[in-house]
Motif scaffolding. Structure first.
Motif, short mmCIF file in Angstrom:
data_model
loop_
_atom_site.label_atom_id
_atom_site.label_comp_id
_atom_site.label_asym_id
_atom_site.label_seq_id
_atom_site.Cartn_x
_atom_site.Cartn_y
_atom_site.Cartn_z
N ASP A 1 -0.04 81.49 49.15
CA ASP A 1 0.20 82.75 48.61
C ASP A 1 -0.23 83.08 47.27
O ASP A 1 -0.29 84.28 47.10
CB ASP A 1 1.70 82.99 49.05
N ASP A 2 -0.54 81.98 46.46
CA ASP A 2 -1.34 82.36 45.13
C ASP A 2 -2.70 82.73 45.48
O ASP A 2 -3.62 81.62 45.69
CB ASP A 2 -1.00 81.13 44.23
N ALA A 3 -3.12 83.86 45.20
CA ALA A 3 -4.30 84.22 45.40
C ALA A 3 -5.38 83.43 44.73
O ALA A 3 -6.51 83.17 45.15
CB ALA A 3 -4.51 85.66 45.27
N GLY A 4 -5.28 83.34 43.35
CA GLY A 4 -6.13 82.52 42.50
C GLY A 4 -6.41 81.04 42.86
O GLY A 4 -7.32 80.60 42.86
N LEU A 5 -5.40 80.51 43.20
CA LEU A 5 -5.36 79.15 43.55
C LEU A 5 -5.96 79.04 44.91
O LEU A 5 -6.84 78.17 44.90
CB LEU A 5 -3.87 78.43 43.79
N ARG B 1 -8.41 80.96 45.93
CA ARG B 1 -9.91 81.10 45.87
C ARG B 1 -10.44 80.01 45.12
O ARG B 1 -11.53 79.59 45.38
CB ARG B 1 -10.20 82.41 44.91
N ALA B 2 -9.91 79.41 44.28
CA ALA B 2 -10.04 77.92 43.55
C ALA B 2 -10.27 77.18 44.69
O ALA B 2 -11.30 76.26 44.77
CB ALA B 2 -9.26 77.48 42.53
N MET B 3 -9.42 76.69 45.59
CA MET B 3 -9.57 75.81 46.62
C MET B 3 -10.76 76.15 47.81
O MET B 3 -11.65 75.23 48.03
CB MET B 3 -8.22 75.69 47.28
N GLU B 4 -10.79 77.40 48.09
CA GLU B 4 -12.05 77.82 48.72
C GLU B 4 -13.17 77.55 48.07
O GLU B 4 -14.11 77.01 48.83
CB GLU B 4 -12.01 79.45 49.06
N ARG B 5 -13.56 77.92 47.01
CA ARG B 5 -14.82 77.39 46.10
C ARG B 5 -14.77 75.83 46.24
O ARG B 5 -16.12 75.31 46.48
CB ARG B 5 -14.62 78.06 44.58
#
Length: 123
Positions: free
Chosen positions: A13-17, A19-23
Motif C-alpha cells: 500500500d506504500d506507493a513509493g516503495l 514503485r521502487a520494487m517494480e523498478r
C-alpha cells in the motif's frame, strides 16, 4: 524457467516503495504487476499465474498472511515484507507457512535473494 518471463505480483500500500520494487524487479528481468490491497479488483488472475508474490503484512483490509491463506493450492511462493518486525508478525508469517519475511527498510539485493530462494524452495 529458461527463456520464460518470470512474473512477480507485489501487494504493497506504500506507493513509493511499490514503485521502487517494480523498478528493481524490471531492471532484474522480471515482469511485475502491483496492487495496493488484497481486495483490488482483477488481482486473482495475476496471482494465479505469478511465479512469486511479494506481500506487505499490514495492508488495508485483509492482512498479507490472511490473504495468502485464502489462496487455493498450488499457491505461488511468497515473500512477506513489514515495517513492524515483532514476535506477533513473525508468528503470523509462521502460521501462514513459515515463509520469508523482510523488515523494512531492506536492500534490493536482499529482496531479490529472498524471491530467488522462495522460488527455488517451491520447485
Amino acid at each position: 524457467m529458461d527463456g520464460e518471463l518470470i512474473s512477480i505480483v507485489i501487494i504493497e500500500d506504500d506507493a513509493g516503495l511499490c514503485r521502487a520494487m517494480e523498478r528493481l524487479f524490471r531492471l532484474s528481468g522480471f515482469v511485475t504487476r502491483s496492487f495496493h490491497s488484497a481486495e483490488d479488483a482483477g488481482m486473482s488472475q495475476y496471482v494465479a499465474s505469478a511465479h512469486c508474490l511479494v506481500v506487505d503484512i499490514q495492508l488495508p483490509g485483509a492482512s498479507g498472511p490472511a490473504f495468502y491463506g485464502t489462496l487455493h493450492a498450488p499457491r505461488p511462493p511468497i515473500v512477506f515484507i513489514t515495517a513492524f518486525d515483532a514476535p506477533a508478525t513473525r508468528h503470523a508469517v509462521a502460521s501462514a507457512g513459515n515463509h520469508a519475511l523482510l523488515a523494512k527498510p531492506f536492500l534490493g539485493a536482499a529482496l531479490l535473494k529472498a524471491v530467488d530462494e522462495a522460488m527455488r524452495r517451491n520447485d
